[in-house]
Write an enzyme that holds these catalytic residues in place. Structure first.
Site, PDB file in Angstrom:
ATOM      1  N   ARG A  58      42.700  12.295   6.185  1.00  0.00           N
ATOM      2  CA  ARG A  58      43.250  13.628   5.957  1.00  0.00           C
ATOM      3  C   ARG A  58      44.313  13.996   6.972  1.00  0.00           C
ATOM      4  O   ARG A  58      45.412  14.413   6.610  1.00  0.00           O
ATOM      5  CB  ARG A  58      42.118  14.649   6.000  1.00  0.00           C
ATOM      6  CG  ARG A  58      40.950  14.280   5.122  1.00  0.00           C
ATOM      7  CD  ARG A  58      39.679  14.938   5.620  1.00  0.00           C
ATOM      8  NE  ARG A  58      39.777  16.370   5.478  1.00  0.00           N
ATOM      9  CZ  ARG A  58      39.310  17.061   4.442  1.00  0.00           C
ATOM     10  NH1 ARG A  58      38.684  16.437   3.476  1.00  0.00           N
ATOM     11  NH2 ARG A  58      39.440  18.356   4.379  1.00  0.00           N
ATOM     12  N   THR A  59      43.972  13.861   8.245  1.00  0.00           N
ATOM     13  CA  THR A  59      44.931  14.281   9.272  1.00  0.00           C
ATOM     14  C   THR A  59      46.194  13.430   9.211  1.00  0.00           C
ATOM     15  O   THR A  59      47.303  13.929   9.314  1.00  0.00           O
ATOM     16  CB  THR A  59      44.275  14.186  10.661  1.00  0.00           C
ATOM     17  OG1 THR A  59      43.051  14.911  10.635  1.00  0.00           O
ATOM     18  CG2 THR A  59      45.173  14.769  11.730  1.00  0.00           C
ATOM     19  N   LYS A  86      43.723  -7.270  20.036  1.00  0.00           N
ATOM     20  CA  LYS A  86      44.057  -8.480  20.787  1.00  0.00           C
ATOM     21  C   LYS A  86      44.038  -8.227  22.283  1.00  0.00           C
ATOM     22  O   LYS A  86      44.484  -9.057  23.058  1.00  0.00           O
ATOM     23  CB  LYS A  86      45.434  -8.987  20.358  1.00  0.00           C
ATOM     24  CG  LYS A  86      45.520  -9.362  18.891  1.00  0.00           C
ATOM     25  CD  LYS A  86      46.950  -9.688  18.507  1.00  0.00           C
ATOM     26  CE  LYS A  86      47.109  -9.722  16.979  1.00  0.00           C
ATOM     27  NZ  LYS A  86      48.511  -9.585  16.571  1.00  0.00           N
ATOM     28  N   ARG A 108      46.113   9.799  17.542  1.00  0.00           N
ATOM     29  CA  ARG A 108      44.672  10.063  17.590  1.00  0.00           C
ATOM     30  C   ARG A 108      44.006   8.912  18.315  1.00  0.00           C
ATOM     31  O   ARG A 108      44.350   7.751  18.096  1.00  0.00           O
ATOM     32  CB  ARG A 108      44.088  10.193  16.183  1.00  0.00           C
ATOM     33  CG  ARG A 108      42.559  10.213  16.211  1.00  0.00           C
ATOM     34  CD  ARG A 108      41.963  10.577  14.907  1.00  0.00           C
ATOM     35  NE  ARG A 108      42.165  11.988  14.635  1.00  0.00           N
ATOM     36  CZ  ARG A 108      41.551  12.629  13.632  1.00  0.00           C
ATOM     37  NH1 ARG A 108      40.724  11.985  12.843  1.00  0.00           N
ATOM     38  NH2 ARG A 108      41.768  13.905  13.436  1.00  0.00           N
ATOM     39  N   HIS A 136      41.899  19.035  19.578  1.00  0.00           N
ATOM     40  CA  HIS A 136      42.530  18.741  18.301  1.00  0.00           C
ATOM     41  C   HIS A 136      43.384  19.980  17.992  1.00  0.00           C
ATOM     42  O   HIS A 136      43.012  20.814  17.164  1.00  0.00           O
ATOM     43  CB  HIS A 136      41.446  18.509  17.240  1.00  0.00           C
ATOM     44  CG  HIS A 136      41.958  17.949  15.947  1.00  0.00           C
ATOM     45  ND1 HIS A 136      43.306  17.794  15.683  1.00  0.00           N
ATOM     46  CD2 HIS A 136      41.309  17.523  14.842  1.00  0.00           C
ATOM     47  CE1 HIS A 136      43.452  17.288  14.461  1.00  0.00           C
ATOM     48  NE2 HIS A 136      42.261  17.114  13.935  1.00  0.00           N
TER      49      HIS A 136
END
Lengths: 313, 433
Positions: A58-59, A86, A108, A136
């Site tokens: 969604r974000t 990695k 994020r 957030h």
């Protein structure tokens, strides 16, 4: 209009005037988004990279759409399947991206503070799309815009935030934002899901949902993460729903015109009754999604203006 | 060879005095002190022309710091700190004896590794190095190490460092065996279940920053358990760091009950608090995490009263890579050999601890606990000395430190107090130009 920040890392660094500036601009973008031609050139020529070190549909979609509507070149990088696996460090990833000259970096990350760290190492504007249990900010801003549009104001409201406060960056950003705008905040949830030092936050804390919801104007539900459901923090899903799930009976304690919010994705029957989530007279959950795009457009537009001013100077 | 340190402000932690006077050293040992240099020479029948004279110009002369719990990263991670670099840092910081930690890779848990360490240390360093050994093999908390052999090889204490021996049966047996050898056991009082994964102390700051946090109560729970085990076994015990107010009454009771227990605290917990982490500054990530201001004040008072015996640096070198990470993932620890004394001067300038009190905790008490003659200005003690000016102001630049790692929380900090010279067994091992 004044907005002088280089990054949007958290609500903590914003002044009330900054918040109003973002919301006012977002209002105009909300109107644009409802028109048949939704295009603007505010970010034309700029490159936006979405870097998600943690799953999000969604974000990420919201940021992507916001960037595209403003004419930016948008690239999505799913970092879970990339070089991080990695063994590349966050700083190296940042330096690599920096060399590609992005203008806006949307990040994020599962660790609190990781986005702050990254912002120190790159030249572009960084938007925090959620870091660990920290902040957030765009979620709090879209919640604020939704409340302002539904209630006609963003001050002197009684707002209840319910559920897993301890693990929620949404709750932290909302507590900061709603506090800055001078609202009364109540936190409701089992004590095992309350953060430590909560008494010093300038909020009222309730363990009983019926008591805490009394006469509130806004009910914000939080998502309960699956991994917290089994025994560790609460005894079971069904006991949680019984005591803290939002149903008609508990909602009846709130003000008659109280709105119901949820940052999504919802667990129907865990923290919220499906019929309440779908009740168009009470639930503004769909509006939140809509305002999310508008707020992100506004935030990126304002940061881009500062970028351009700085490069002109 | 005889040296007269004349015109010095003698910081005597035993007598609790800081009077102007002179100190005479012969063949690496302190011969005596007196208020007047000439009179001191006369009583020993010495002529000023035949002795070396160090004019201290009224600056402070104190017993060199005895630092329990220094991490030198040999074997395993020499790029972070070697015996050479740690020795230089110690000398520059007025530390004349380092009791080094066994949390290396591999752990110092056999006489063979200990002998390697002693060889490296003696070849490289300008200051005394006293190695400590692990209490359990691999610091894994399952089987005790060869405590007897390790003592014969020169281990001065036994510690699993920040690893808590979870199994109380294992720990009680190790304590019992250690007692029979007369060994000192150093432990990290912490309830490991409660503190697992923590990067901060629980409270408003940790919650705002969204950091995994541990209640300060975990320290008291760990200490309570250990005190019960000392009572049960009669072992000699030192708590490496007591950093919270809630743990102090338990420590006080244990001492009043006559248990052989002492406690230390790191200089960082005495001079910094949880808010110093600010925006996720990883150089402020230490273990246990920085505490509240109330805790800091309580711990300073406990040092003043003597309840907490020892101030240490908890010198823990970390390279840039392990610190340049998100706070939760970043390594814990800070270098402090060179900043210990100037940081301690903050407590002196704030009027909370006198210079004799500070050197009681930094020199005398740790030396006593390790059974050393150093740490005092009395006749017959090893002439390990530090000459310093407690007032010189400076801004710390971490790149001027001698350590191979420069992870100090004091980078850019305004400090007061500089070491002018450091002497080990009467020989200058450091002189500031």
């Amino acid at each position: 209009m004044s907005f002088s920040h280089r990054h949007l890392l958290g609500i903590e660094h914003l002044a009330p005037t900054d918040i109003v500036t973002i919301l006012d601009l977002a209002d105009t973008y909300a109107e644009l988004n409802r028109r048949p031609n939704k295009h603007s050139d505010a970010l034309a020529g700029l490159t936006q990279i979405n870097m998600f070190f943690e799953n999000s549909t969604r974000t990420q979609a919201s940021f992507e759409l916001a960037g595209k509507r403003l004419g930016a070149d948008v690239m999505n990088m799913s970092m879970q399947t990339s070089s991080v696996k990695k063994g590349e460090t966050l700083i190296d990833t940042a330096m690599t991206l920096n060399a590609m000259h992005p203008d806006l970096l949307v990040v994020r990350h599962p660790s609190s503070g990781a986005v702050d760290l990254l912002a120190q190492k790159v030249n572009c504007a960084v938007l925090n799309a959620g870091d660990g249990k920290h902040e957030h900010p765009t979620q709090a801003l879209l919640d604020a815009l939704t409340i302002r549009r539904a209630k006609g104001r963003l001050h002197r409201l009684n707002v209840a935030i319910c559920g897993d406060i301890a693990h929620s960056r949404v709750a932290r950003s909302n507590i900061l934002l709603l506090g800055k705008m001078e609202n009364r905040i109540r936190l409701i949830g089992p004590p095992t899901l309350m953060p430590s030092g909560i008494g010093e936050f300038g909020v009222e804390v309730y363990e009983d949902m019926n008591e805490g919801l009394k006469d509130v104007d806004v009910v914000m539900m939080l998502r309960l993460q699956k991994e917290r459901m089994d025994g560790g923090f609460i005894p079971s899903e069904r006991e949680y729903y019984h005591r803290y799930g939002l149903d008609a009976e508990k909602l009846a304690k709130a003000a008659p015109d109280a709105i119901v919010m949820h940052p999504g994705p919802m667990n129907r029957g865990v923290e919220i009754d499906g019929t309440i989530a779908d009740d168009i007279n009470r639930s503004v959950i769909q509006d939140q999604v809509e305002m999310g795009v508008a707020v992100r457009m506004a935030a990126m537009d304002l940061l881009a203006r500062n970028l351009r001013e700085r490069s002109a100077a | 060879m005889t040296t007269l340190f004349d015109n010095a402000r003698l910081i005597d932690p035993e007598a609790g005095t800081e009077d102007i006077g002179a100190l005479l050293v012969r063949d690496g040992l302190i011969l005596g002190t007196g208020p007047d240099g000439a009179a001191l020479l006369a009583t020993e029948g010495l002529d000023r022309a035949t002795v070396e004279v160090v004019d201290c110009r009224g600056k402070c002369l104190a017993p060199g710091i005895v630092d329990i719990g220094v991490k030198v990263c040999e074997p395993g991670e020499r790029h972070k700190e070697s015996y050479r670099s740690a020795g230089l840092a110690a000398a520059a910081g007025g530390v004349t004896t380092m009791a080094t930690r066994p949390d290396t890779m591999p752990s110092i848990d056999t006489p063979e590794v200990l002998e390697f360490v002693r060889r490296r240390a003696n070849a490289a360093g300008p200051v005394h190095v006293l190695p400590m050994a692990a209490l359990t093999k691999g610091r894994e908390g399952r089987e005790m190490t060869e405590i007897g052999f390790l003592m014969d090889a020169g281990a001065v204490a036994f510690t699993d460092c920040d690893h808590v021996v979870r199994d109380t049966k294992v720990f009680s047996r190790a304590l019992t065996y250690a007692r029979s050898c007369g060994a000192l056991v150093i432990a990290h009082p912490q309830e490991p279940g409660l503190s697992a994964g923590a990067a901060a102390t629980s409270g408003k700051f940790a919650s705002l920053r969204g950091l995994p946090a541990v209640s300060p109560m975990a320290e008291r729970m760990g200490l309570d358990r250990d005190i019960a085990l000392i009572e049960m076994t009669g072992a000699r015990y030192h708590a490496d760091q007591i950093t919270t107010a809630r743990a102090l009454p338990a420590l006080e009771r244990a001492k009043a009950n006559g248990l052989d227990i002492t406690a230390g605290v790191s200089i960082h917990h005495l001079t910094l608090n949880e808010f110093d982490v600010a925006d996720y500054r990883t150089f402020f990530k230490v273990k246990p995490p920085l505490r509240s201001e109330d805790d800091r004040q309580a711990v300073i008072e406990a040092v003043a009263s003597g309840l907490i015996d020892v101030i240490c640096s908890m010198h823990t070198p970390q390279d840039e890579e392990s610190k340049r990470r998100p706070f939760e993932e970043a390594a814990s620890g800070a270098v402090a050999l060179e900043t210990l004394l100037p940081a301690a001067m903050r407590l002196y300038h704030s009027g909370q601890l006198s210079l004799p009190q500070l050197f009681r905790a930094m020199s005398l008490n740790p030396a006593r606990r390790l059974g050393l003659s150093a740490g005092r200005l009395t006749a017959g003690a090893s002439a390990d000395l530090v000459l310093f000016d407690p007032d010189t102001p400076f801004v710390l630049d971490r790149y001027t430190l001698h350590s191979k790692s420069q992870n100090t929380p004091f980078d850019g900090a305004r400090m007061q107090g500089k070491v002018l010279a450091t002497y080990v067994a009467g020989e200058a091992v450091f002189r500031r130009d």
